[in-house]
Write a protein that holds these residues in place. Structure first.
Motif, PDB file in Angstrom:
ATOM      1  N   ARG A 123      -3.177  -0.101  -5.375  1.00  0.00           N
ATOM      2  CA  ARG A 123      -3.209  -1.195  -4.182  1.00  0.00           C
ATOM      3  C   ARG A 123      -3.962  -2.526  -4.688  1.00  0.00           C
ATOM      4  NH1 ARG A 123      -4.428  -0.212   1.385  1.00  0.00           N
ATOM      5  NH2 ARG A 123      -3.846   1.779   1.358  1.00  0.00           N
ATOM      6  N   PHE A 181      10.778  -8.508  -0.440  1.00  0.00           N
ATOM      7  CA  PHE A 181      11.803  -7.163  -0.243  1.00  0.00           C
ATOM      8  C   PHE A 181      13.140  -7.693   0.227  1.00  0.00           C
ATOM      9  CE2 PHE A 181       7.070  -6.658   0.313  1.00  0.00           C
ATOM     10  CZ  PHE A 181       6.876  -5.378  -0.445  1.00  0.00           C
ATOM     11  N   ILE A 195       6.156  -1.342  -8.127  1.00  0.00           N
ATOM     12  CA  ILE A 195       4.882  -1.780  -7.059  1.00  0.00           C
ATOM     13  C   ILE A 195       4.264  -0.500  -6.464  1.00  0.00           C
ATOM     14  CG2 ILE A 195       6.590  -1.476  -5.001  1.00  0.00           C
ATOM     15  CD1 ILE A 195       5.397  -4.266  -4.460  1.00  0.00           C
ATOM     16  N   LYS A 216      10.596  -7.903   5.088  1.00  0.00           N
ATOM     17  CA  LYS A 216       9.366  -7.405   5.599  1.00  0.00           C
ATOM     18  C   LYS A 216       8.258  -8.549   6.079  1.00  0.00           C
ATOM     19  CE  LYS A 216       9.433  -3.097   3.317  1.00  0.00           C
ATOM     20  NZ  LYS A 216       9.482  -2.026   4.281  1.00  0.00           N
ATOM     21  N   PHE A 221      -6.591 -11.371   2.497  1.00  0.00           N
ATOM     22  CA  PHE A 221      -7.622 -10.537   1.964  1.00  0.00           C
ATOM     23  C   PHE A 221      -7.956 -10.651   0.503  1.00  0.00           C
ATOM     24  CE2 PHE A 221      -3.224  -8.912   2.315  1.00  0.00           C
ATOM     25  CZ  PHE A 221      -3.116  -8.750   1.120  1.00  0.00           C
ATOM     26  N   GLY A 273       1.437   4.615   0.996  1.00  0.00           N
ATOM     27  CA  GLY A 273       2.358   3.975   0.102  1.00  0.00           C
ATOM     28  C   GLY A 273       1.782   2.600  -0.065  1.00  0.00           C
ATOM     29  N   PHE A 279      -9.446  -3.840   5.763  1.00  0.00           N
ATOM     30  CA  PHE A 279      -8.922  -5.143   6.139  1.00  0.00           C
ATOM     31  C   PHE A 279      -7.714  -4.739   7.276  1.00  0.00           C
ATOM     32  CE2 PHE A 279      -5.228  -8.230   6.282  1.00  0.00           C
ATOM     33  CZ  PHE A 279      -6.143  -9.430   6.690  1.00  0.00           C
ATOM     34  N   PRO A 320       5.898  -9.393  -3.972  1.00  0.00           N
ATOM     35  CA  PRO A 320       6.936  -8.747  -3.852  1.00  0.00           C
ATOM     36  C   PRO A 320       7.938  -9.494  -2.792  1.00  0.00           C
ATOM     37  CG  PRO A 320       5.288  -7.761  -2.497  1.00  0.00           C
ATOM     38  CD  PRO A 320       4.862  -8.986  -3.158  1.00  0.00           C
ATOM     39  N   ARG A 358       0.342 -16.931  -3.317  1.00  0.00           N
ATOM     40  CA  ARG A 358      -0.893 -16.523  -4.038  1.00  0.00           C
ATOM     41  C   ARG A 358      -0.972 -16.391  -5.602  1.00  0.00           C
ATOM     42  NH1 ARG A 358      -1.176 -10.408  -2.037  1.00  0.00           N
ATOM     43  NH2 ARG A 358       0.765  -9.347  -2.733  1.00  0.00           N
ATOM     44  N   THR A 418       3.856  -3.274   5.208  1.00  0.00           N
ATOM     45  CA  THR A 418       3.889  -4.385   4.732  1.00  0.00           C
ATOM     46  C   THR A 418       2.424  -5.021   3.954  1.00  0.00           C
ATOM     47  OG1 THR A 418       5.645  -5.191   6.049  1.00  0.00           O
ATOM     48  CG2 THR A 418       4.523  -6.761   4.834  1.00  0.00           C
ATOM     49  N   LEU A 419       1.436  -4.830   4.888  1.00  0.00           N
ATOM     50  CA  LEU A 419       0.215  -5.375   4.365  1.00  0.00           C
ATOM     51  C   LEU A 419      -0.259  -4.407   3.178  1.00  0.00           C
ATOM     52  CD1 LEU A 419      -1.893  -5.944   7.628  1.00  0.00           C
ATOM     53  CD2 LEU A 419      -1.168  -7.712   5.911  1.00  0.00           C
ATOM     54  N   ARG A 420      -0.066  -3.012   3.044  1.00  0.00           N
ATOM     55  CA  ARG A 420      -0.216  -2.259   1.974  1.00  0.00           C
ATOM     56  C   ARG A 420       0.400  -2.609   0.973  1.00  0.00           C
ATOM     57  NH1 ARG A 420      -1.337   3.837   4.327  1.00  0.00           N
ATOM     58  NH2 ARG A 420      -3.488   3.418   4.025  1.00  0.00           N
ATOM     59  N   LEU A 421       1.731  -2.824   1.118  1.00  0.00           N
ATOM     60  CA  LEU A 421       2.550  -3.209   0.020  1.00  0.00           C
ATOM     61  C   LEU A 421       2.084  -4.679  -0.667  1.00  0.00           C
ATOM     62  CD1 LEU A 421       6.225  -2.178   1.261  1.00  0.00           C
ATOM     63  CD2 LEU A 421       4.925  -1.160  -0.736  1.00  0.00           C
ATOM     64  N   LEU A 422       1.440  -5.366   0.154  1.00  0.00           N
ATOM     65  CA  LEU A 422       0.959  -6.543  -0.430  1.00  0.00           C
ATOM     66  C   LEU A 422      -0.314  -6.386  -0.928  1.00  0.00           C
ATOM     67  CD1 LEU A 422       1.828  -9.062   2.546  1.00  0.00           C
ATOM     68  CD2 LEU A 422       3.056  -9.149   0.364  1.00  0.00           C
ATOM     69  N   GLY A 423      -0.860  -5.333  -0.966  1.00  0.00           N
ATOM     70  CA  GLY A 423      -2.129  -5.047  -1.716  1.00  0.00           C
ATOM     71  C   GLY A 423      -3.371  -4.920  -0.853  1.00  0.00           C
ATOM     72  N   ALA A 424      -3.071  -5.225   0.701  1.00  0.00           N
ATOM     73  CA  ALA A 424      -4.313  -5.335   1.570  1.00  0.00           C
ATOM     74  C   ALA A 424      -5.120  -4.048   1.627  1.00  0.00           C
ATOM     75  CB  ALA A 424      -4.092  -5.749   3.027  1.00  0.00           C
ATOM     76  N   PRO A 425      -6.562  -3.869   1.414  1.00  0.00           N
ATOM     77  CA  PRO A 425      -7.283  -2.862   1.547  1.00  0.00           C
ATOM     78  C   PRO A 425      -7.430  -2.346   2.986  1.00  0.00           C
ATOM     79  CG  PRO A 425      -8.613  -4.895   1.510  1.00  0.00           C
ATOM     80  CD  PRO A 425      -7.130  -5.316   1.300  1.00  0.00           C
ATOM     81  N   ASP A 426      -7.673  -0.973   2.978  1.00  0.00           N
ATOM     82  CA  ASP A 426      -7.690  -0.189   4.361  1.00  0.00           C
ATOM     83  C   ASP A 426      -8.623  -0.871   5.334  1.00  0.00           C
ATOM     84  OD1 ASP A 426      -5.595   1.476   3.815  1.00  0.00           O
ATOM     85  OD2 ASP A 426      -6.914   2.991   2.966  1.00  0.00           O
ATOM     86  N   ARG A 482      -1.398  -4.641  -6.636  1.00  0.00           N
ATOM     87  CA  ARG A 482      -0.242  -5.310  -5.921  1.00  0.00           C
ATOM     88  C   ARG A 482      -1.082  -6.681  -5.498  1.00  0.00           C
ATOM     89  NH1 ARG A 482       0.898  -0.346  -1.773  1.00  0.00           N
ATOM     90  NH2 ARG A 482       2.330   1.177  -2.870  1.00  0.00           N
ATOM     91  N   ARG A 483      -2.136  -6.966  -5.408  1.00  0.00           N
ATOM     92  CA  ARG A 483      -2.683  -8.198  -5.094  1.00  0.00           C
ATOM     93  C   ARG A 483      -2.243  -9.158  -6.209  1.00  0.00           C
ATOM     94  NH1 ARG A 483      -8.373  -5.742  -3.347  1.00  0.00           N
ATOM     95  NH2 ARG A 483      -7.480  -4.134  -2.200  1.00  0.00           N
TER      96      ARG A 483
END
Lengths: 225, 292
Positions: free
Chosen positions: A75, A85, A49, A89, A106, B292, B209, A83, A154, B199-207, A78-79
């Motif tokens: 990043r 966890f 990841i 989380k 997003f 991260g 957002f 994941p 998603r 968490t949002l970063r791990l889900l792929g959210a852009p900065d 990751r969309r």
């Protein structure tokens, strides 16, 4: 889907988490990553990841090389990953459905569609009746299922579930495994780590990735690895 | 646009989470901006005063002997670049003006057997051209002495310059203080929400957002402060004009509506810009702390 060539991961304190790992995992497969605690399962998930990066070797996930200098692309990658966890989380102070929708806000998914997908995912994990309950008020097993719903709603290409059965009892753990297995299809690859090998006896995995002191050996099941 | 409701809810949540600090930030920002508004108001009024005084800059030229035809000299002076008006003041008018100035004490003029005043020329000039104008007038035949009031004019210019520098200093101080307050509030908000951000970063959210609700918080806090400052300054200027206009009508105040519009526009646009900028400074910590 996932390609690893001589991948090693050594932490700053000198701990060798993964040692010379070679993998070729194909799209649409179901893979269990098994091994005792501290063997390197979570480290593998962190590499996949993009929380950690290989110290040596080459790792590619869905065509994206996993290198530190490519964090922006990772990043985005990751969309396409769902994941789950170990510690869930989930975002506290939000309802179950808000948490599931959060993973789609997003993305290029219209809000109505995101709500519909979230609702369907909660139905699939058997929590539609808790959709509007704050996640802080859910039981451990329910919270885990919300985390799974968030990961799958998603429609990711890859589901990464790290010790998803954690402290669950036998029956609930088996249910979670079966649930995760059910998301495997031609487009979705499912990778589940667990140290509870006794629970995956009847699974229909394509392969077991056995991790032992950072080394990974592959035990084929479905003959697709 | 689909997330605008979410962003507003998030911003509200961030503000509520640390409500006491945020209320004080809002009040502090409002009062700082009010001070800025106050300085700008004084600056605006004094600038107007200086411009008017400069327009009124006046020198006096005296004749070596009473000319038969002062019109020739007047026309010569009018033709000098930097002179915009010349008027002849006769001896009687000069005495009458002095009587007005002396008021109750004007009877001392009666001690003189005859009118002690001489006729002279009252010359209005552009202050920035005082040196060449003085030189030219002194060279005109029939002019004996020129009184220039340069010291007074230089003092007025000096006060104007000091106010201008003070204005810039206050703008700098307000900007830095507001930026520090807002970026600090944003950092606090980020710290409180660090798990959610991870968490949002791990889900792929852009900065963008993740960061937008924080930018919104910074904007709302400072813009709110700007509104508060605008309200206070409006009340103050309205009252000030009412009192000054009555008590000291000779002070040349700029038009109230124009002054208010300028200050309110400055406060609102400045607060909005500072809020967004402060948030962006605060957000830079997100990248350092939550990689991260």
């Amino acid at each position: 889907m996932i390609k690893a060539r001589n991948v090693s991961l050594v932490y700053r304190d000198g701990t060798v988490a993964l040692d010379d790992v070679n993998l070729d995992l194909h799209a649409g497969g179901l893979y269990y990553v098994i091994g005792p605690s501290g063997s390197g399962k979570t480290s593998l998930m962190k590499l996949l990841i993009g929380i950690e990066f290989p110290t040596t070797g080459f790792l590619e996930v869905m065509g994206q090389p996993m290198r530190k200098r490519e964090t922006a692309k990772i990043r985005k990658l990751r969309r396409d990953i769902g994941p789950v966890f170990q510690e869930f989380k989930l975002i506290s102070g939000r309802t179950a459905i808000e948490n599931v929708i959060m993973g789609m806000r997003f993305l290029d998914i219209p809000m109505n569609k995101a709500k519909e997908l979230a609702k369907n995912a909660l139905v699939r994990v058997g929590l539609e009746h808790k959709a509007f309950t704050l996640v802080d008020r859910l039981s451990y097993g329910e919270a885990q299922r919300v985390a799974i719903a968030r990961a799958v709603a998603r429609r990711p290409a890859l589901i990464l579930a790290d010790e998803p059965t954690g402290n669950l009892d036998h029956d609930n753990a088996v249910k979670i495994f079966r649930l995760l297995e059910s998301f495997k299809d031609r487009n979705t690859t499912v990778l589940i780590t667990t140290h509870a090998t006794h629970l995956i006896g009847g699974c229909n995995a394509d392969a077991l990735l056995c991790v032992e002191k950072g080394k990974i050996s592959i035990e084929r099941r479905g003959g697709r690895t | 646009m689909k997330n605008i409701g979410y962003f507003l809810r998030e911003a509200g949540k961030i503000i509520r989470y640390n409500s006491v600090s945020n209320i004080f930030s809002f009040l502090g920002t409002g009062l700082i901006l009010f001070l800025l508004g106050l300085v700008v108001a004084v600056w605006g009024i004094s600038s107007q005063l200086v411009v008017l005084l400069q327009q009124e800059a006046e020198i006096s030229a005296y004749f070596d002997k009473l000319p038969e035809n002062p019109e020739d000299i007047i026309n010569s002076i009018k033709s000098i670049d930097g002179v915009w008006n010349v008027s002849y003041v006769g001896a009687e008018e000069a005495r009458s003006r002095m009587e007005n100035i002396l008021g109750d004490e004007s009877h001392i003029l009666d001690l003189f057997e005859k009118n002690p005043f001489e006729p002279y020329l009252e010359i209005r000039i552009h202050l920035d051209k005082i040196d060449p104008v003085l030189q030219s007038i002194r060279n005109i035949k029939g002019i004996d002495y020129v009184r220039d009031n340069r010291e007074v004019l230089e003092q007025i210019k000096g006060i104007s310059r000091a106010l201008e520098i003070l204005g810039y200093l206050v703008i700098a101080a307000v900007s830095i203080t507001t930026l520090v307050i807002i970026s600090h509030m944003i950092r606090q908000g980020i710290y409180h929400n660090r798990e959610q951000i991870k968490t949002l970063r791990l889900l792929g959210a852009p900065d963008r957002f993740i960061g937008f609700p924080f930018v919104l918080v910074g904007f709302l806090l400072t813009f709110g402060g700007g509104l508060l400052a605008s309200a206070l300054i409006t009340v103050l200027i309205n009252r000030g004009y009412a009192q000054l206009g009555g008590a000291m009508p000779f002070i040349p105040l700029p038009p109230k509506d124009r002054l208010l519009l300028g200050i309110v526009t400055l406060l609102l646009s400045g607060s909005a810009a500072l809020g967004i900028l402060g948030s962006l400074f605060g957000l830079s910590s997100i990248n350092k702390e939550n990689q991260g």
